[in-house]
Design a protein around this motif. Structure first.
Motif, PDB file in Angstrom:
ATOM      1  N   ALA A   2       0.840  -1.195   0.000  1.00 46.88           N
ATOM      2  CA  ALA A   2       0.000   0.000   0.000  1.00 46.88           C
ATOM      3  C   ALA A   2       0.878   1.249   0.000  1.00 46.88           C
ATOM      4  O   ALA A   2       1.968   1.252   0.575  1.00 46.88           O
ATOM      5  CB  ALA A   2      -0.899   0.006   1.234  1.00 46.88           C
ATOM      6  N   SER A   3       0.381   2.288  -0.633  1.00 40.41           N
ATOM      7  CA  SER A   3       1.046   3.587  -0.526  1.00 40.41           C
ATOM      8  C   SER A   3       0.398   4.316   0.646  1.00 40.41           C
ATOM      9  O   SER A   3      -0.823   4.276   0.826  1.00 40.41           O
ATOM     10  CB  SER A   3       0.904   4.379  -1.818  1.00 40.41           C
ATOM     11  OG  SER A   3      -0.449   4.638  -2.114  1.00 40.41           O
ATOM     12  N   VAL A   4       1.235   4.963   1.462  1.00 42.42           N
ATOM     13  CA  VAL A   4       0.763   5.511   2.732  1.00 42.42           C
ATOM     14  C   VAL A   4       1.216   6.960   2.907  1.00 42.42           C
ATOM     15  O   VAL A   4       2.354   7.306   2.588  1.00 42.42           O
ATOM     16  CB  VAL A   4       1.296   4.669   3.914  1.00 42.42           C
ATOM     17  CG1 VAL A   4       0.757   5.181   5.239  1.00 42.42           C
ATOM     18  CG2 VAL A   4       0.954   3.193   3.732  1.00 42.42           C
ATOM     19  N   HIS A  26       5.414  -1.779   2.472  1.00 44.12           N
ATOM     20  CA  HIS A  26       4.532  -0.672   2.099  1.00 44.12           C
ATOM     21  C   HIS A  26       5.407   0.518   1.723  1.00 44.12           C
ATOM     22  O   HIS A  26       6.577   0.579   2.097  1.00 44.12           O
ATOM     23  CB  HIS A  26       3.593  -0.313   3.245  1.00 44.12           C
ATOM     24  CG  HIS A  26       2.698  -1.447   3.631  1.00 44.12           C
ATOM     25  ND1 HIS A  26       1.676  -1.902   2.829  1.00 44.12           N
ATOM     26  CD2 HIS A  26       2.694  -2.238   4.721  1.00 44.12           C
ATOM     27  CE1 HIS A  26       1.080  -2.913   3.412  1.00 44.12           C
ATOM     28  NE2 HIS A  26       1.683  -3.144   4.557  1.00 44.12           N
ATOM     29  N   TYR A  42      -2.119  14.869   0.604  1.00 43.92           N
ATOM     30  CA  TYR A  42      -3.047  13.843   0.133  1.00 43.92           C
ATOM     31  C   TYR A  42      -3.438  14.128  -1.314  1.00 43.92           C
ATOM     32  O   TYR A  42      -3.436  13.233  -2.153  1.00 43.92           O
ATOM     33  CB  TYR A  42      -4.305  13.785   1.005  1.00 43.92           C
ATOM     34  CG  TYR A  42      -5.266  12.718   0.546  1.00 43.92           C
ATOM     35  CD1 TYR A  42      -5.091  11.402   0.927  1.00 43.92           C
ATOM     36  CD2 TYR A  42      -6.326  13.017  -0.307  1.00 43.92           C
ATOM     37  CE1 TYR A  42      -5.941  10.398   0.481  1.00 43.92           C
ATOM     38  CE2 TYR A  42      -7.185  12.032  -0.757  1.00 43.92           C
ATOM     39  CZ  TYR A  42      -6.987  10.726  -0.365  1.00 43.92           C
ATOM     40  OH  TYR A  42      -7.836   9.745  -0.811  1.00 43.92           O
ATOM     41  N   LYS A  46      -2.103  11.090  -3.496  1.00 44.73           N
ATOM     42  CA  LYS A  46      -3.199  10.112  -3.633  1.00 44.73           C
ATOM     43  C   LYS A  46      -2.828   8.733  -3.054  1.00 44.73           C
ATOM     44  O   LYS A  46      -2.835   7.734  -3.764  1.00 44.73           O
ATOM     45  CB  LYS A  46      -3.607   9.962  -5.098  1.00 44.73           C
ATOM     46  CG  LYS A  46      -4.106  11.237  -5.729  1.00 44.73           C
ATOM     47  CD  LYS A  46      -5.429  11.633  -5.177  1.00 44.73           C
ATOM     48  CE  LYS A  46      -5.955  12.832  -5.963  1.00 44.73           C
ATOM     49  NZ  LYS A  46      -7.041  13.471  -5.347  1.00 44.73           N
ATOM     50  N   PRO A  47      -2.510   8.674  -1.763  1.00 49.41           N
ATOM     51  CA  PRO A  47      -2.120   7.397  -1.160  1.00 49.41           C
ATOM     52  C   PRO A  47      -3.308   6.453  -1.004  1.00 49.41           C
ATOM     53  O   PRO A  47      -4.467   6.879  -1.022  1.00 49.41           O
ATOM     54  CB  PRO A  47      -1.581   7.815   0.209  1.00 49.41           C
ATOM     55  CG  PRO A  47      -2.382   9.034   0.541  1.00 49.41           C
ATOM     56  CD  PRO A  47      -2.541   9.747  -0.781  1.00 49.41           C
ATOM     57  N   ASP A  48      -3.002   5.177  -0.804  1.00 46.81           N
ATOM     58  CA  ASP A  48      -4.039   4.187  -0.537  1.00 46.81           C
ATOM     59  C   ASP A  48      -4.607   4.349   0.872  1.00 46.81           C
ATOM     60  O   ASP A  48      -5.790   4.099   1.102  1.00 46.81           O
ATOM     61  CB  ASP A  48      -3.474   2.766  -0.673  1.00 46.81           C
ATOM     62  CG  ASP A  48      -2.979   2.466  -2.068  1.00 46.81           C
ATOM     63  OD1 ASP A  48      -3.619   2.922  -3.039  1.00 46.81           O
ATOM     64  OD2 ASP A  48      -1.950   1.776  -2.199  1.00 46.81           O
ATOM     65  N   VAL A  49      -3.736   4.743   1.815  1.00 46.01           N
ATOM     66  CA  VAL A  49      -4.109   4.825   3.231  1.00 46.01           C
ATOM     67  C   VAL A  49      -3.440   6.050   3.863  1.00 46.01           C
ATOM     68  O   VAL A  49      -2.327   6.416   3.489  1.00 46.01           O
ATOM     69  CB  VAL A  49      -3.640   3.572   4.003  1.00 46.01           C
ATOM     70  CG1 VAL A  49      -3.993   3.650   5.477  1.00 46.01           C
ATOM     71  CG2 VAL A  49      -4.210   2.315   3.396  1.00 46.01           C
ATOM     72  N   ASP A  72     -12.248  13.356  -0.815  1.00 44.81           N
ATOM     73  CA  ASP A  72     -12.387  11.996  -1.303  1.00 44.81           C
ATOM     74  C   ASP A  72     -13.234  11.192  -0.308  1.00 44.81           C
ATOM     75  O   ASP A  72     -12.719  10.747   0.716  1.00 44.81           O
ATOM     76  CB  ASP A  72     -11.016  11.341  -1.463  1.00 44.81           C
ATOM     77  CG  ASP A  72     -11.077   9.914  -1.981  1.00 44.81           C
ATOM     78  OD1 ASP A  72     -12.189   9.402  -2.220  1.00 44.81           O
ATOM     79  OD2 ASP A  72      -9.991   9.313  -2.132  1.00 44.81           O
ATOM     80  N   LYS A  74     -14.101   8.295  -0.232  1.00 51.12           N
ATOM     81  CA  LYS A  74     -13.644   6.915  -0.067  1.00 51.12           C
ATOM     82  C   LYS A  74     -12.254   6.826   0.573  1.00 51.12           C
ATOM     83  O   LYS A  74     -11.662   5.746   0.590  1.00 51.12           O
ATOM     84  CB  LYS A  74     -13.652   6.189  -1.408  1.00 51.12           C
ATOM     85  CG  LYS A  74     -15.056   6.031  -1.974  1.00 51.12           C
ATOM     86  CD  LYS A  74     -15.037   5.281  -3.270  1.00 51.12           C
ATOM     87  CE  LYS A  74     -16.466   5.147  -3.789  1.00 51.12           C
ATOM     88  NZ  LYS A  74     -16.522   4.350  -5.003  1.00 51.12           N
ATOM     89  N   ARG A  76      -9.261   6.209   2.930  1.00 48.55           N
ATOM     90  CA  ARG A  76      -9.058   5.224   4.007  1.00 48.55           C
ATOM     91  C   ARG A  76      -8.087   5.825   5.026  1.00 48.55           C
ATOM     92  O   ARG A  76      -6.957   6.162   4.661  1.00 48.55           O
ATOM     93  CB  ARG A  76      -8.518   3.926   3.446  1.00 48.55           C
ATOM     94  CG  ARG A  76      -9.541   3.217   2.592  1.00 48.55           C
ATOM     95  CD  ARG A  76      -9.063   1.852   2.249  1.00 48.55           C
ATOM     96  NE  ARG A  76      -8.866   1.800   0.796  1.00 48.55           N
ATOM     97  CZ  ARG A  76      -8.264   0.810   0.179  1.00 48.55           C
ATOM     98  NH1 ARG A  76      -7.772  -0.195   0.850  1.00 48.55           N
ATOM     99  NH2 ARG A  76      -8.148   0.815  -1.132  1.00 48.55           N
TER     100      ARG A  76
END
Length: 79
Positions: A2-4, A26, A42, A46-49, A72, A74, A76
């Motif tokens: 994941a990108s964080v 990660h 952010y 555009k990270p996943d988490v 966003d 959605k 996380r």
């Protein structure tokens, strides 16, 4: 993997979390030390988490979470 985005006003905590995440395959794509910076980073990365601290200067984690949800719905986030 994941990108964080790691958000914490304590540099030591950001460094510790980054080491832990990278040791588990990660990728930390950005770091921020307050909520204002977190929102900007952010949008850029555009990270996943997002790992988000609550108590920070300028804009706390709860306020930042509200703004991130506006950007966003959605997103996380782990607080």
């Amino acid at each position: 993997m994941a990108s964080v985005l790691v958000v914490d006003d304590a540099a030591f905590m950001r460094m510790t979390l980054k080491k832990m995440l990278e040791a588990n395959n990660h990728k930390v794509v950005a770091e921020a030390e307050n909520g204002v910076e977190a929102i900007r980073k952010y949008a850029e990365s555009k990270p996943d988490v997002v790992l988000l601290d609550i108590t920070m200067p300028e804009m706390n984690g709860v306020e930042a979470l509200k703004k991130l949800k506006e950007i966003d719905p959605k997103v996380r986030v782990v607080i």
